[in-house]
Design a protein around this motif. Sequence first.
Motif, short mmCIF file in Angstrom:
data_model
loop_
_atom_site.label_atom_id
_atom_site.label_comp_id
_atom_site.label_asym_id
_atom_site.label_seq_id
_atom_site.Cartn_x
_atom_site.Cartn_y
_atom_site.Cartn_z
N GLY A 15 0.77 -1.23 0.00
CA GLY A 15 0.00 0.00 0.00
C GLY A 15 0.81 1.28 0.00
N LYS A 16 2.14 1.16 -0.04
CA LYS A 16 2.95 2.38 -0.12
C LYS A 16 2.67 3.08 -1.45
N PRO A 17 2.74 4.40 -1.47
CA PRO A 17 2.56 5.11 -2.74
C PRO A 17 3.65 4.73 -3.73
N VAL A 18 3.23 4.36 -4.93
CA VAL A 18 4.17 3.96 -5.98
C VAL A 18 3.86 4.72 -7.26
N ILE A 19 4.81 4.70 -8.17
CA ILE A 19 4.59 5.22 -9.51
C ILE A 19 3.68 4.23 -10.23
N ALA A 20 2.59 4.72 -10.80
CA ALA A 20 1.62 3.86 -11.48
C ALA A 20 2.32 2.98 -12.52
N GLY A 21 1.95 1.71 -12.53
CA GLY A 21 2.51 0.76 -13.49
C GLY A 21 3.85 0.20 -13.09
N THR A 22 4.33 0.56 -11.88
CA THR A 22 5.62 0.05 -11.40
C THR A 22 5.47 -0.37 -9.95
N ARG A 23 6.53 -0.89 -9.39
CA ARG A 23 6.62 -1.17 -7.97
C ARG A 23 7.66 -0.23 -7.34
N ILE A 24 7.90 0.88 -7.99
CA ILE A 24 8.87 1.87 -7.51
C ILE A 24 8.14 2.84 -6.58
N THR A 25 8.56 2.85 -5.31
CA THR A 25 7.87 3.67 -4.32
C THR A 25 8.36 5.11 -4.35
N VAL A 26 7.46 5.99 -3.91
CA VAL A 26 7.83 7.40 -3.72
C VAL A 26 8.99 7.46 -2.73
N GLU A 27 8.92 6.63 -1.70
CA GLU A 27 9.96 6.57 -0.68
C GLU A 27 11.33 6.29 -1.31
N LEU A 28 11.41 5.34 -2.22
CA LEU A 28 12.68 5.00 -2.87
C LEU A 28 13.23 6.19 -3.64
N ILE A 29 12.36 6.86 -4.37
CA ILE A 29 12.80 8.03 -5.14
C ILE A 29 13.35 9.10 -4.22
N LEU A 30 12.64 9.37 -3.12
CA LEU A 30 13.11 10.38 -2.17
C LEU A 30 14.44 9.97 -1.54
N GLU A 31 14.58 8.71 -1.19
CA GLU A 31 15.84 8.23 -0.62
C GLU A 31 17.00 8.41 -1.60
N LYS A 32 16.76 8.05 -2.84
CA LYS A 32 17.82 8.19 -3.84
C LYS A 32 18.23 9.65 -4.02
N LEU A 33 17.24 10.53 -4.10
CA LEU A 33 17.56 11.96 -4.26
C LEU A 33 18.28 12.50 -3.02
N SER A 34 17.88 12.02 -1.84
CA SER A 34 18.49 12.52 -0.61
C SER A 34 19.94 12.08 -0.45
#
Length: 78
Positions: A15-34
Amino acid sequence: MFNQLIISDPAIMMGKPVIAGTRITVELILEKLSTGETIEQILEAHPRLSREAIQAALAFAAEALRAVTVYNTTEVDQ
């Protein structure tokens, strides 16, 4: 903008927010950018992502943080 690109479904990534059509979470994107990864590096590592999807993840996170919540950023001595 993010409402079409960011989804939350209990059957996908718990249920974590993900990019539609993927299993890539918003959390992962934020972690990578940080940690200093650039948008270009993230796009290269995850070809199914788009620049718009990363921007949607950032917009989603900003909106989520607008909620009336106090985040204690200091440790309390116990």
